[in-house]
Design an enzyme around this catalytic site. Structure first.
Site, PDB file in Angstrom:
ATOM      1  N   GLY A  80      30.501  -5.355 -39.922  1.00  7.49           N
ATOM      2  CA  GLY A  80      30.256  -6.789 -39.372  1.00  7.49           C
ATOM      3  C   GLY A  80      29.189  -7.209 -40.399  1.00  7.49           C
ATOM      4  N   ARG A  89      19.131 -11.669 -34.912  1.00 10.18           N
ATOM      5  CA  ARG A  89      20.471 -11.255 -34.858  1.00 10.18           C
ATOM      6  C   ARG A  89      21.556 -11.908 -34.016  1.00 10.18           C
ATOM      7  NH1 ARG A  89      16.205  -7.409 -33.393  1.00 10.18           N
ATOM      8  NH2 ARG A  89      16.207  -5.749 -34.624  1.00 10.18           N
ATOM      9  N   ASP A 124      24.233  -6.251 -28.012  1.00  8.58           N
ATOM     10  CA  ASP A 124      24.697  -6.443 -26.384  1.00  8.58           C
ATOM     11  C   ASP A 124      25.858  -7.310 -26.206  1.00  8.58           C
ATOM     12  OD1 ASP A 124      22.034  -5.050 -25.579  1.00  8.58           O
ATOM     13  OD2 ASP A 124      21.318  -6.663 -26.767  1.00  8.58           O
ATOM     14  N   ASP A 149      14.951   0.935 -30.628  1.00  7.21           N
ATOM     15  CA  ASP A 149      13.695   0.274 -30.287  1.00  7.21           C
ATOM     16  C   ASP A 149      12.911   1.169 -29.249  1.00  7.21           C
ATOM     17  OD1 ASP A 149      14.488  -2.638 -31.333  1.00  7.21           O
ATOM     18  OD2 ASP A 149      16.164  -1.832 -29.915  1.00  7.21           O
ATOM     19  N   ARG A 152      11.408   3.822 -31.884  1.00  7.40           N
ATOM     20  CA  ARG A 152      10.350   2.975 -32.466  1.00  7.40           C
ATOM     21  C   ARG A 152       9.001   2.999 -31.739  1.00  7.40           C
ATOM     22  NH1 ARG A 152      14.269  -1.569 -34.791  1.00  7.40           N
ATOM     23  NH2 ARG A 152      14.807  -0.794 -36.821  1.00  7.40           N
ATOM     24  N   ARG A 154       8.327   4.983 -28.989  1.00 13.37           N
ATOM     25  CA  ARG A 154       7.708   6.447 -29.084  1.00 13.37           C
ATOM     26  C   ARG A 154       6.864   6.869 -30.198  1.00 13.37           C
ATOM     27  NH1 ARG A 154      13.190   7.886 -26.315  1.00 13.37           N
ATOM     28  NH2 ARG A 154      12.867   7.144 -24.283  1.00 13.37           N
ATOM     29  N   HIS A 176      18.444  -6.064 -27.577  1.00 12.79           N
ATOM     30  CA  HIS A 176      18.242  -5.600 -28.842  1.00 12.79           C
ATOM     31  C   HIS A 176      17.980  -6.749 -29.764  1.00 12.79           C
ATOM     32  CE1 HIS A 176      17.791  -3.263 -32.460  1.00 12.79           C
ATOM     33  NE2 HIS A 176      19.057  -3.607 -32.885  1.00 12.79           N
TER      34      HIS A 176
END
Length: 314
Positions: A80, A89, A124, A149, A152, A154, A176
């Site tokens: 893509g 996005r 999504d 995400d 990220r 954590r 997202h």
């Protein structure tokens, strides 16, 4: 289907970071690289094969065609248009919908009947598009969602609290993208609720820090794109984790893009929520009793997804 065969559509940086991660972790036994640029796919396959003597298991790695998807257990779409600096996005929506139409058509022609894993952004909505175009079972079409995400989050919490990120249990939910949010009411460091830690005197984090951390996680991709034009290592490893959960039938809880059919009082949309992932795809969407503010954020994120889906020509 071959139980340990994975096909990747797209040999760009995301696709190859995913392939390289799987090679190093010994995730599958057979890996097929598919790209419109067949020479690129061939070169990538040769390069990966040269590292097999250092890998933890034997793998067959080839540059292939869509026909090779016929007996794959997982086909992962990473192809893509890529997000560029200054672009969200969602700006990729119409470009990548056109690309998905041609890809899904070829995958269906092959007779593929496994699990479709989507990483193309906006993930999504692209997952919804792939489900609609393919006609596959909802549970067998999965998006990478906010798996990265959440990782990220954590990492960032682990750094602030000086705790191993593996011992942080916290989830980013929703899109997202820019409308994602942290489900703080379910965030734990080991067995301690993050809210409880933040409320203590002399704690390493407070409630203002939580807001700043959430904002940092939401926007960190833009910083990476500014620094090096695109993100790929993290998502490559996130895709490997999802793939392992499927191939090893792990029943792992991951925030993948899952189809909602009444969960969270929502229908006909793919969104990132904690889900149990195993050999059948999404075994179950976990319905969390979110706080009212979190419910509002999830509904807002879903509303944005549906608004953009309605603009598509599918």
């Amino acid at each position: 289907m071959k139980k340990n065969k994975v096909a990747i559509v797209g040999t760009g940086m995301v696709g190859m970071s995913y392939a390289y991660s799987m090679l190093n972790q010994g995730t599958c036994e057979e890996l097929v690289l598919i790209d419109l640029n067949k020479k690129k796919a061939e070169g990538e396959a040769i390069d990966l094969n040269h590292g097999l003597s250092f890998a933890p298991r034997k793998m067959k790695i080839i540059a292939g065609e869509y026909s090779d998807c016929s007996d794959a257990y997982i086909v992962c779409i990473t192809a893509g248009a890529t997000q560029v600096e200054g672009e969200t996005r969602l700006d990729l929506l119409h470009k990548n919908t056109k690309i998905m139409k041609s890809i899904i058509n070829e995958i269906k022609k092959s007779g593929f009947s496994g699990i479709l894993l989507v990483a193309t952004n906006p993930v999504d909505i692209m997952t919804y598009v792939c489900w609609k175009l393919s006609g596959y079972e909802k549970s067998k079409v999965i998006g990478s969602g906010t798996t990265l995400d959440s990782a990220r989050l954590r990492y960032t919490l682990g750094e602030r609290l000086d705790v191993n990120p593996k011992d942080i249990n916290s989830y980013v939910m929703g899109e997202h993208g820019d409308s994602q949010f942290v489900a703080w009411s379910y965030a734990l460091s080991g067995v301690q609720p993050i809210y409880q830690i933040a409320s203590r005197n002399n704690s390493k984090i407070d409630f203002d820090d939580l807001e700043q951390i959430e904002d940092e996680v939401r926007n960190i991709a833009y910083k990476i794109i500014e620094c090096k034009k695109s993100t790929y290592y993290g998502i490559g490893m996130a895709l490997t984790k999802i793939t392992t959960a499927i191939l090893e039938n792990e029943n792992s809880v991951l925030t993948v893009s899952s189809y909602l059919n009444g969960e969270y009082n929502q229908n006909d949309v793919y969104i990132a929520v904690p889900s149990i992932v195993n050999k059948d795809g999404v075994r179950e969407v976990i319905h969390l009793a979110l706080e009212n503010t979190e419910k509002t954020k999830l509904n807002n994120s879903i509303g944005i997804m549906k608004e953009n889906i309605n603009k598509l020509d599918m």
